[in-house]
Design an enzyme around this catalytic site. Structure first.
Site, PDB file in Angstrom:
ATOM      1  N   ARG A  49       7.124   1.335 -14.810  1.00 30.53           N
ATOM      2  CA  ARG A  49       6.506   0.077 -15.238  1.00 30.53           C
ATOM      3  C   ARG A  49       6.112   0.170 -16.712  1.00 30.53           C
ATOM      4  O   ARG A  49       6.335  -0.720 -17.486  1.00 30.53           O
ATOM      5  CB  ARG A  49       5.282  -0.173 -14.350  1.00 30.53           C
ATOM      6  CG  ARG A  49       4.740  -1.570 -14.372  1.00 30.53           C
ATOM      7  CD  ARG A  49       3.604  -1.676 -13.394  1.00 30.53           C
ATOM      8  NE  ARG A  49       2.926  -0.373 -13.273  1.00 30.53           N
ATOM      9  CZ  ARG A  49       1.938  -0.109 -12.439  1.00 30.53           C
ATOM     10  NH1 ARG A  49       1.506  -1.044 -11.639  1.00 30.53           N
ATOM     11  NH2 ARG A  49       1.365   1.084 -12.383  1.00 30.53           N
ATOM     12  N   GLY A 191      -9.897  14.764  -4.100  1.00 36.15           N
ATOM     13  CA  GLY A 191      -8.589  14.171  -4.357  1.00 36.15           C
ATOM     14  C   GLY A 191      -7.766  13.910  -3.109  1.00 36.15           C
ATOM     15  O   GLY A 191      -6.574  13.588  -3.193  1.00 36.15           O
ATOM     16  N   LYS A 209       3.827   4.110   9.447  1.00 28.05           N
ATOM     17  CA  LYS A 209       4.595   5.283   9.885  1.00 28.05           C
ATOM     18  C   LYS A 209       4.884   5.196  11.390  1.00 28.05           C
ATOM     19  O   LYS A 209       5.978   5.577  11.837  1.00 28.05           O
ATOM     20  CB  LYS A 209       3.821   6.554   9.553  1.00 28.05           C
ATOM     21  CG  LYS A 209       3.715   6.797   8.054  1.00 28.05           C
ATOM     22  CD  LYS A 209       2.670   7.839   7.729  1.00 28.05           C
ATOM     23  CE  LYS A 209       2.572   8.105   6.237  1.00 28.05           C
ATOM     24  NZ  LYS A 209       1.412   8.930   5.888  1.00 28.05           N
ATOM     25  N   GLY A 322       1.720  14.526  -0.983  1.00 21.11           N
ATOM     26  CA  GLY A 322       1.696  15.347  -2.196  1.00 21.11           C
ATOM     27  C   GLY A 322       3.039  15.256  -2.895  1.00 21.11           C
ATOM     28  O   GLY A 322       4.074  15.118  -2.228  1.00 21.11           O
TER      29      GLY A 322
HETATM   30  N1  LIG Z   1       2.181  10.257  -3.025  1.00 24.93           N
HETATM   31  C1  LIG Z   1       2.512  10.815  -1.884  1.00 24.93           C
HETATM   32  O1  LIG Z   1       2.001  11.881  -1.501  1.00 24.93           O
HETATM   33  C2  LIG Z   1       3.532  10.151  -1.000  1.00 24.93           C
HETATM   34  C3  LIG Z   1       3.875  10.746   0.231  1.00 24.93           C
HETATM   35  C4  LIG Z   1       4.848  10.156   1.032  1.00 24.93           C
HETATM   36  C5  LIG Z   1       5.436   8.984   0.617  1.00 24.93           C
HETATM   37  N2  LIG Z   1       5.055   8.397  -0.558  1.00 24.93           N
HETATM   38  C6  LIG Z   1       5.694   7.150  -0.951  1.00 24.93           C
HETATM   39  O2  LIG Z   1       6.410   7.361  -2.155  1.00 24.93           O
HETATM   40  C7  LIG Z   1       6.415   6.161  -2.923  1.00 24.93           C
HETATM   41  C8  LIG Z   1       5.862   6.476  -4.311  1.00 24.93           C
HETATM   42  O3  LIG Z   1       4.552   6.948  -4.189  1.00 24.93           O
HETATM   43  P1  LIG Z   1       3.775   7.596  -5.434  1.00 24.93           P
HETATM   44  O4  LIG Z   1       2.540   8.196  -4.884  1.00 24.93           O
HETATM   45  O5  LIG Z   1       4.695   8.442  -6.228  1.00 24.93           O
HETATM   46  O6  LIG Z   1       3.411   6.259  -6.257  1.00 24.93           O
HETATM   47  P2  LIG Z   1       2.837   6.177  -7.751  1.00 24.93           P
HETATM   48  O7  LIG Z   1       2.293   7.481  -8.188  1.00 24.93           O
HETATM   49  O8  LIG Z   1       1.966   4.977  -7.794  1.00 24.93           O
HETATM   50  O9  LIG Z   1       4.149   5.883  -8.620  1.00 24.93           O
HETATM   51  C9  LIG Z   1       4.801   4.647  -8.633  1.00 24.93           C
HETATM   52  C10 LIG Z   1       5.838   4.636  -9.732  1.00 24.93           C
HETATM   53  O10 LIG Z   1       6.542   3.408  -9.687  1.00 24.93           O
HETATM   54  C11 LIG Z   1       6.569   2.845 -11.010  1.00 24.93           C
HETATM   55  N3  LIG Z   1       6.633   1.389 -10.919  1.00 24.93           N
HETATM   56  C12 LIG Z   1       5.707   0.541 -10.447  1.00 24.93           C
HETATM   57  N4  LIG Z   1       6.153  -0.722 -10.512  1.00 24.93           N
HETATM   58  C13 LIG Z   1       7.397  -0.651 -11.069  1.00 24.93           C
HETATM   59  C14 LIG Z   1       8.374  -1.618 -11.404  1.00 24.93           C
HETATM   60  N5  LIG Z   1       8.152  -2.924 -11.211  1.00 24.93           N
HETATM   61  N6  LIG Z   1       9.533  -1.187 -11.945  1.00 24.93           N
HETATM   62  C15 LIG Z   1       9.757   0.122 -12.159  1.00 24.93           C
HETATM   63  N7  LIG Z   1       8.870   1.082 -11.852  1.00 24.93           N
HETATM   64  C16 LIG Z   1       7.707   0.692 -11.305  1.00 24.93           C
HETATM   65  C17 LIG Z   1       5.305   3.314 -11.676  1.00 24.93           C
HETATM   66  O11 LIG Z   1       5.465   3.241 -13.068  1.00 24.93           O
HETATM   67  P3  LIG Z   1       4.327   3.776 -14.070  1.00 24.93           P
HETATM   68  O12 LIG Z   1       4.419   5.280 -13.995  1.00 24.93           O
HETATM   69  O13 LIG Z   1       4.697   3.268 -15.383  1.00 24.93           O
HETATM   70  O14 LIG Z   1       3.021   3.251 -13.546  1.00 24.93           O
HETATM   71  C18 LIG Z   1       5.232   4.746 -11.149  1.00 24.93           C
HETATM   72  O15 LIG Z   1       6.014   5.597 -11.935  1.00 24.93           O
HETATM   73  C19 LIG Z   1       5.594   5.143  -2.132  1.00 24.93           C
HETATM   74  O16 LIG Z   1       6.434   4.355  -1.348  1.00 24.93           O
HETATM   75  C20 LIG Z   1       4.730   6.023  -1.246  1.00 24.93           C
HETATM   76  O17 LIG Z   1       4.335   5.371  -0.059  1.00 24.93           O
HETATM   77  C21 LIG Z   1       4.120   8.960  -1.379  1.00 24.93           C
END
Ligand SMILES: NC(=O)c1ccc[n+]([C@@H]2O[C@H](COP(=O)([O-])OP(=O)(O)OC[C@H]3O[C@@H](n4cnc5c(N)ncnc54)[C@H](OP(=O)(O)O)[C@@H]3O)[C@@H](O)[C@H]2O)c1
Length: 470
Positions: A49, A191, A209, A322
């Site tokens: 983003r 965290g 899920k 994570g």
């Molecule tokens: N975090 C976990 O532990 C975890 C575990 C299992 C599954 N997941 C899943 O994995 C996915 C990502 O999670 P996350 O924790 O990595 O999320 P996150 O940290 O919020 O990262 C989201 C990313 O998407 C980008 N983004 C947002 N809107 C966008 C757009 N319109 N166009 C292009 N890029 C865009 C953001 O850009 P910016 O960097 O510029 O903000 C960021 O890089 C989700 O579906 C989540 O449910 C996460």
């Protein structure tokens, strides 16, 4: 050494917690991955983003773009990886990639739980791979075992701890005696919980899920809206203590059950049933025996218990979230779709042929643990037992402890329709002998496979009345 290998280009959509680690592993393990796949996996671009935002040093900033749509549509892109999260623009990006015949890897549980049918149908229609191992329980290989390893079996039940935040909070409440608010604060400080913990503590994350797990386990389309959801905000220190006293522990469970028809004579209390089978998919806190394999899952870990006809009982355990653990699951999917791409084949579709109805929560067979503060005088048990009998609920065990003028009555029921159990609790609340309903919680992990029969309503099949005056 790998110069002669072909190259497959990967569009990475999202570079947050998960995406950053996917990009790092793709780069750092490039040579090994090339040999495993038979082609070099090369990042074509990374959509974010905020292009100007500070990133990890491992991210090649020249790959960043704010135009995810254009990146995914590039003709040289072979594989699209979506780790943005949420519904839009992720949904449109995925559908466009699939329509273009490009394999998609996603970690997006919210999207699959809400729009899964549309996305699975699109993958099928355009003959494109759709892999989403990371969407449930992070690093734990769970969806592929359900989709492939158990494809020849009949899964009866999936019972799991699929949200690390709530498991951490409940674990703290159990080990320290602290209340919900205090334990949530600790989780946030460490965290394990977001500043806005709603999606976790209200059970939305686990419900998404559960929908994905149930769809795969029962070959039936299940959406998040089909899932009965209760979070852990109402769980009190009293509930935890009550569970402890009976050798149980409180966990937030995702429960997906195949329920055979509650037919004539097979309904609760052997009464008439509705004759229709289905699946029950729910997320709620429940007491499980401390001897149950899920009871020892501590901190923010996830574990899922699968009961299948031929395989029997299987347990999957590990890190449910994570960046790096989740990226491991994403990488596994990237390797799988890359191999398929090279072989000119594709992985199995999520089959939904069974189309079983999702039973309303009220029709689901559950067991309750009810703790009542009652007058400590003779004749208290009779009106309480009658309230259960009036709703066709039979009692498995009763335990009473005297506390001066007041007594505590703990009742564990046999299985009964959830609606009947809830109606019984409402009636108990109005009984003059009941001073307060101190704790009400479902009991899981001790049942046989569905359907379950209950003995005669109102009967007590076992019990210990420690004070015979009730
Ligand atoms: N975090 C976990 O532990 C975890 C575990 C299992 C599954 N997941 C899943 O994995 C996915 C990502 O999670 P996350 O924790 O990595 O999320 P996150 O940290 O919020 O990262 C989201 C990313 O998407 C980008 N983004 C947002 N809107 C966008 C757009 N319109 N166009 C292009 N890029 C865009 C953001 O850009 P910016 O960097 O510029 O903000 C960021 O890089 C989700 O579906 C989540 O449910 C996460």
């Amino acid at each position: 050494m790998n110069q002669t290998l072909p190259t497959l280009k990967v569009a990475l959509l999202g570079c947050g917690v998960v995406g950053t680690e996917v990009a790092r592993l793709l780069t750092e393990q490039a040579d090994d991955l090339a040999l495993r796949v038979g082609a070099r996996l090369e990042l074509a671009g990374i959509a974010v983003r905020r292009v100007g935002h500070r990133r990890a040093a491992t991210i090649d900033r020249s790959l960043l773009t704010a135009d995810a749509e254009a990146l995914a549509a590039r003709p040289d892109v072979d594989i699209v990886v979506e780790v943005i999260g949420g519904i839009e623009p992720a949904r449109s990006l995925l559908l466009a990639a699939l329509k273009g015949g490009k394999p998609v890897v996603t970690a997006n549980k919210a999207l699959l739980a809400e729009n899964g049918a549309e996305i699975y149908a699109s993958a099928r229609e355009y003959g494109a791979d759709l892999y989403y191992e990371a969407s449930v329980a992070g690093a734990i290989p769970l969806l592929r075992p359900l989709r492939e390893s158990l494809a020849g079996d009949t899964v009866h039940r999936v019972l799991g701890i699929v949200n690390g935040t709530t498991n951490f909070i409940l674990d703290r409440m159990d080990s320290s005696g602290a209340g919900f608010a205090e334990s949530l604060e600790e989780a946030q400080a460490l965290g394990y919980a977001e500043a806005d913990p709603t999606a976790d503590v209200e059970g939305f994350d686990a419900a998404a899920k559960a929908a994905i797990l149930a769809s795969l386990a029962f070959h039936t389309p299940v959406t998040a809206a089909d899932v009965h959801r209760e979070g852990i905000t109402e769980v009190t220190a009293t509930d935890i203590l009550s569970a402890r006293a009976l050798g149980r522990v409180v966990k937030l469970l995702a429960i997906c059950e195949r329920c055979a028809g509650i037919g004539p004579g097979n309904g609760p209390g052997n009464g008439p049933g509705n004759g229709q089978g289905g699946v029950s998919v729910r997320v709620h806190p429940a007491m499980i025996p401390r001897s149950h394999p899920l009871a020892s899952v501590s901190e923010a870990y996830n574990a899922v218990f699968v009961e299948a006809e031929s395989a029997g009982r299987l347990m999957f355990y590990g890190a449910g979230a994570g960046g790096t653990p989740t990226a491991s699951a994403v990488l596994g999917d990237i390797v799988a779709v890359a191999r398929n791409r090279l072989a000119g084949t594709r992985g199995p579709d999520a089959s939904t042929y069974a189309g079983l109805p999702v039973m309303p929560m009220g029709e689901t067979l559950t067991r309750y643990h009810v703790s009542l503060d009652v007058d400590d005088k003779p004749g208290v048990l009779a009106p309480v037992a009658e309230a259960f009998a009036r709703h066709d609920v039979s009692i498995e065990a009763v335990r009473q402890a005297s506390r001066g003028a007041e007594a505590q009555l703990v009742i564990v029921t046999h299985t009964a329709r959830d609606a009947a159990l809830a109606a019984t609790v409402r009636e108990l609340e109005a009984l003059p002998v009941v001073r307060a309903v101190a704790s009400v919680m479902r009991v899981e992990g001790e049942e046989e496979l569905c359907p379950r029969r209950s003995p005669r309503p109102g009967s007590i099949t076992s019990g210990s009345i420690t004070n015979g005056r009730a």
